[in-house]
Write a protein that holds these residues in place. Structure first.
Motif, PDB file in Angstrom:
ATOM      1  N   ARG A 124       0.850  -1.191   0.000  1.00 46.64           N
ATOM      2  CA  ARG A 124       0.000   0.000   0.000  1.00 46.64           C
ATOM      3  C   ARG A 124       0.887   1.243   0.000  1.00 46.64           C
ATOM      4  NH1 ARG A 124      -4.128   1.927   4.833  1.00 46.64           N
ATOM      5  NH2 ARG A 124      -5.046   3.700   3.723  1.00 46.64           N
ATOM      6  N   VAL A 125       0.617   2.157  -0.898  1.00 46.07           N
ATOM      7  CA  VAL A 125       1.402   3.383  -1.006  1.00 46.07           C
ATOM      8  C   VAL A 125       0.699   4.493  -0.232  1.00 46.07           C
ATOM      9  CG1 VAL A 125       2.474   5.049  -2.554  1.00 46.07           C
ATOM     10  CG2 VAL A 125       2.200   2.670  -3.286  1.00 46.07           C
ATOM     11  N   VAL A 126       1.405   5.064   0.745  1.00 45.52           N
ATOM     12  CA  VAL A 126       0.859   6.160   1.549  1.00 45.52           C
ATOM     13  C   VAL A 126       1.761   7.373   1.354  1.00 45.52           C
ATOM     14  CG1 VAL A 126       0.254   6.941   3.856  1.00 45.52           C
ATOM     15  CG2 VAL A 126      -0.075   4.535   3.232  1.00 45.52           C
ATOM     16  N   LYS A 127       1.188   8.479   0.927  1.00 49.36           N
ATOM     17  CA  LYS A 127       1.957   9.693   0.670  1.00 49.36           C
ATOM     18  C   LYS A 127       1.706  10.721   1.755  1.00 49.36           C
ATOM     19  CE  LYS A 127       1.805   9.149  -4.366  1.00 49.36           C
ATOM     20  NZ  LYS A 127       1.422   9.777  -5.659  1.00 49.36           N
ATOM     21  N   SER A 128       2.782  11.330   2.228  1.00 45.74           N
ATOM     22  CA  SER A 128       2.669  12.461   3.146  1.00 45.74           C
ATOM     23  C   SER A 128       3.264  13.682   2.452  1.00 45.74           C
ATOM     24  CB  SER A 128       3.413  12.150   4.453  1.00 45.74           C
ATOM     25  OG  SER A 128       4.807  12.084   4.219  1.00 45.74           O
ATOM     26  N   ALA A 129       3.402  14.768   3.181  1.00 50.50           N
ATOM     27  CA  ALA A 129       3.931  15.978   2.565  1.00 50.50           C
ATOM     28  C   ALA A 129       5.366  15.788   2.091  1.00 50.50           C
ATOM     29  CB  ALA A 129       3.863  17.136   3.553  1.00 50.50           C
ATOM     30  N   ARG A 130       6.154  14.965   2.805  1.00 51.63           N
ATOM     31  CA  ARG A 130       7.580  14.823   2.477  1.00 51.63           C
ATOM     32  C   ARG A 130       7.997  13.409   2.097  1.00 51.63           C
ATOM     33  NH1 ARG A 130      10.966  17.266   7.334  1.00 51.63           N
ATOM     34  NH2 ARG A 130      12.631  16.751   5.860  1.00 51.63           N
ATOM     35  N   TYR A 131       7.193  12.395   2.403  1.00 50.25           N
ATOM     36  CA  TYR A 131       7.642  11.014   2.204  1.00 50.25           C
ATOM     37  C   TYR A 131       6.571  10.189   1.510  1.00 50.25           C
ATOM     38  CZ  TYR A 131      11.137  12.275   5.703  1.00 50.25           C
ATOM     39  OH  TYR A 131      12.150  12.891   6.406  1.00 50.25           O
ATOM     40  N   LYS A 132       7.052   9.079   0.943  1.00 51.82           N
ATOM     41  CA  LYS A 132       6.177   8.022   0.457  1.00 51.82           C
ATOM     42  C   LYS A 132       6.476   6.775   1.275  1.00 51.82           C
ATOM     43  CE  LYS A 132       5.701   9.354  -4.404  1.00 51.82           C
ATOM     44  NZ  LYS A 132       5.969   8.947  -5.816  1.00 51.82           N
TER      45      LYS A 132
END
Length: 299
Positions: A262-270
């Motif tokens: 599962r790919v989870v994206k935040s403001a700075r990281y994946k």
């Protein structure tokens, strides 16, 4: 880099790039918003020339130094071989090879008989005999090892197709001990006390890799595939979980590379989150730890 990762992932054809345009792992690894398309890859290959061949050979040489700084064998066993790579249509340099009874290219390959590393690959016309210019092919490789690893004992073995006085002369001049099988004859039957050991047959490359009409472009394609092969072989030998190192590349792909996440994206990281019940989770983390513990000597 995209082509190398595609080959490692078994996406051998340029057309695969169009299906991988927004693939999350590939775009994250390459730090791209989108991957290059098939037309872009084709233009990339068609710009390749003799300088590119030299650069790819130099890249392999420099990477080999790094790998040997981590783990180097006590001696080098050069295993020379040739194979047939299929061609399609009217391609420059293709021809009928009598030994294989088929049309194609007839490249020379030299492997490390101990580790399986592909030391050198050279694309040749399909009509060329096994030992044709094998002495020139080996001379440059021997010079490289004598320069980079002067204390490493050198050995060579080949089958009867490489029984050539010119090759013998090069090997003896470079102080490389050798065993080359000779075709059976009455004199040898008298002298032989035991059977010669057969040459290790190297893994064949994907047969669709040489799709260009230009021989020079295909020669560069071959070296890129050779580089991808070596990168994976080094990964298997130095970093892969111990209980998986003897498994086939297709098996390793299915167990460690082509797995659901599962790919989870935040403001700075994946973040790539694996399933908590992933059956090869232990091997996955062992591999990551092995990578962290590598101590290469970088110039």
């Amino acid at each position: 880099m995209q082509v190398i990762y595609q080959v490692i992932g078994s996406y051998f054809e340029d057309d695969c790039a169009d299906e991988l345009t927004n693939e999350p792992v590939m775009t994250a690894i390459l730090e791209k918003d989108a991957l290059a398309s098939q037309p872009t890859l084709s233009r990339f290959f068609n710009r390749m020339d003799e300088d590119t061949l030299s650069q790819l050979n130099q890249i392999t040489r420099e990477l080999r130094k790094i790998i040997y700084s981590i783990n180097k064998s006590e001696f080098m066993l050069f295993d020379i071989d040739s194979t047939l790579l299929d061609t399609y249509g009217n391609q420059e340099g293709e021809g009928f090879n009598y030994h294989y009874q088929a049309h194609g290219y007839h490249p020379l390959l030299c492997y490390d008989g101990l580790t399986g590393d592909l030391l050198k690959a050279e694309l040749r016309d399909g009509t060329m005999y096994c030992s044709k210019e094998a002495d020139i092919f080996m001379k440059s490789l021997l010079d490289e090892f004598l320069c980079d690893f002067p204390d490493l004992p050198l050995y060579f073995r080949g089958d009867s197709g490489f029984a050539s006085p010119d090759l013998y002369e090069v090997l003896e001049d470079k102080n490389c001990k050798y065993a080359i099988r000779l075709k059976e004859n009455a004199k040898l039957r008298e002298l032989a006390e035991e059977e010669n050991r057969a040459l290790y047959r190297a893994t064949r490359f994907n047969q669709d890799l040489l799709s260009s009409s230009s021989k020079l472009v295909n020669a560069n394609r071959l070296l890129i595939h050779a580089l991808a092969y070596n990168l994976f072989n080094w990964f298997r030998r130095l970093a892969l979980a111990f209980n998986m190192r003897k498994q086939r590349i297709d098996t390793i792909r299915l167990k460690l590379l082509k797995i659901a996440a599962r790919v989870v994206k935040s403001a700075r990281y994946k973040y790539f989150k694996l399933c908590s019940s992933c059956p090869y989770k232990k091997e996955f983390y062992e591999t990551l730890e092995n990578i962290r513990n590598l101590r290469p000597q970088l110039e």
